[in-house]
Enzyme design. Structure first.
Site, mmCIF file in Angstrom:
data_model
loop_
_atom_site.group_PDB
_atom_site.id
_atom_site.type_symbol
_atom_site.label_atom_id
_atom_site.label_comp_id
_atom_site.label_asym_id
_atom_site.label_seq_id
_atom_site.Cartn_x
_atom_site.Cartn_y
_atom_site.Cartn_z
ATOM 1 N NE ARG A 63 -2.356 -2.663 2.848
ATOM 2 C CZ ARG A 63 -2.472 -2.919 4.150
ATOM 3 N NH1 ARG A 63 -2.977 -2.021 4.956
ATOM 4 N NH2 ARG A 63 -2.065 -4.070 4.619
ATOM 5 C CD GLU A 100 -2.667 -5.278 14.288
ATOM 6 O OE1 GLU A 100 -2.627 -4.617 13.243
ATOM 7 O OE2 GLU A 100 -3.585 -5.188 15.120
HETATM 8 C C1 PRP Z 1 0.560 -3.479 6.452
HETATM 9 C C2 PRP Z 1 0.647 -1.978 6.308
HETATM 10 C C3 PRP Z 1 2.014 -1.684 6.801
HETATM 11 C C4 PRP Z 1 2.232 -2.728 7.872
HETATM 12 C C5 PRP Z 1 2.074 -2.124 9.240
HETATM 13 O O1 PRP Z 1 1.166 -4.117 5.373
HETATM 14 O O2 PRP Z 1 0.433 -1.558 4.969
HETATM 15 O O3 PRP Z 1 3.003 -1.846 5.790
HETATM 16 O O4 PRP Z 1 1.236 -3.738 7.664
HETATM 17 O O5 PRP Z 1 2.195 -3.093 10.251
HETATM 18 P P1 PRP Z 1 3.327 -3.049 11.364
HETATM 19 O O6 PRP Z 1 3.462 -1.612 11.812
HETATM 20 O O7 PRP Z 1 2.810 -3.945 12.450
HETATM 21 O O8 PRP Z 1 4.584 -3.566 10.767
HETATM 22 P P2 PRP Z 1 1.143 -5.713 5.176
HETATM 23 O O9 PRP Z 1 2.345 -6.298 5.839
HETATM 24 O O10 PRP Z 1 -0.209 -6.229 5.574
HETATM 25 O O11 PRP Z 1 1.411 -5.889 3.626
HETATM 26 P P3 PRP Z 1 0.599 -5.464 2.288
HETATM 27 O O12 PRP Z 1 0.606 -3.949 2.221
HETATM 28 O O13 PRP Z 1 1.444 -6.073 1.228
HETATM 29 O O14 PRP Z 1 -0.786 -6.017 2.382
HETATM 30 N N1 ADE Z 2 -1.181 -3.340 9.091
HETATM 31 C C1 ADE Z 2 -0.961 -3.845 10.308
HETATM 32 N N2 ADE Z 2 -2.066 -3.824 11.050
HETATM 33 C C2 ADE Z 2 -3.037 -3.293 10.249
HETATM 34 C C3 ADE Z 2 -4.407 -3.012 10.443
HETATM 35 N N3 ADE Z 2 -5.006 -3.274 11.602
HETATM 36 N N4 ADE Z 2 -5.088 -2.475 9.410
HETATM 37 C C4 ADE Z 2 -4.465 -2.214 8.240
HETATM 38 N N5 ADE Z 2 -3.181 -2.455 8.004
HETATM 39 C C5 ADE Z 2 -2.474 -2.987 9.009
#
Ligand code: PRP
Ligand code: ADE
Length: 175
Positions: A63, A100
């Site tokens: 994202r 998370e």
């Molecule tokens: C999500 C979000 C952040 C990250 C935040 O990405 O877009 O990059 O999690 O979480 P954190 O602060 O606990 O590390 P995700 O890893 O779900 O990957 P994606 O964007 O490829 O779906």
């Molecule tokens: N990345 C990690 N935790 C998330 C949440 N709760 N919603 C969207 N993106 C995330």
């Protein structure tokens, strides 16, 4: 109270309970992306706050890519991707991290930055901070300096900011 842009952006985020696993409230920003006025306002506001202060914009897969490319374009700058492991074709630095809902590894090209380049890091959500901390470590290993980590939404109860130590973190919205 919230500023106009904060209200506009907040109105375009939606909560999806129990995604991707039970107990997690997923903060979905696809409604924000789908709204031209809201996306434009967010991109222009973010770009204006960093104009003249950074040389390049880093986006964190997936994202963060969307926001980073738009903000970089608005600033007339380039964009560097920090990607999930195994996707970048050149020589990379790699870092594993906990998030998370699981663990993952991300990478950056070793030659992504000229020495000393000033970097803005963009992502949608700061949760535990694991992803952003790993991205900052990679950027610093590659010889650049992180001016700020900028996110649309900070989940403050997960204390991700702490993981980032002395680095500057800014969130448009906090819950
Ligand atoms: C999500 C979000 C952040 C990250 C935040 O990405 O877009 O990059 O999690 O979480 P954190 O602060 O606990 O590390 P995700 O890893 O779900 O990957 P994606 O964007 O490829 O779906
Ligand atoms: N990345 C990690 N935790 C998330 C949440 N709760 N919603 C969207 N993106 C995330």
């Amino acid at each position: 109270g919230l500023t106009g842009i904060q209200q506009l952006v907040a109105s375009k985020l939606r909560d999806i309970p129990d995604f991707p696993q039970p107990g997690v409230v997923f903060r979905d920003f696809t409604p924000l992306l789908a709204d031209g006025a809201a996306l434009g306002a967010l991109v222009r506001d973010t770009a204006a706050r960093y104009a003249g202060r950074v040389d390049v914009v880093v986006g964190i897969e997936a994202r963060g890519f969307i926001l980073a490319a738009a903000v970089a374009y608005e600033l007339g700058l380039g964009m560097v991707p920090v990607r999930k492991a195994g996707k970048l074709p050149g020589k990379t630095y790699r870092q594993s991290y906990a998030l998370e809902y699981g663990t993952a590894e991300i990478e950056v090209h070793t030659d992504a930055f000229p020495p000393g380049q000033r970097v803005l890091v963009l992502d949608d959500v700061l949760a535990t901070g694991g992803t952003a901390e790993a991205a900052c470590s990679l950027i610093e290993r590659a010889g650049a300096s992180v001016v700020a980590v900028e996110v649309v939404l900070e989940l403050a109860f997960l204390e991700g900011r702490r993981r980032l130590g002395d680095r500057t973190v800014n969130a448009l919205l906090t819950v």
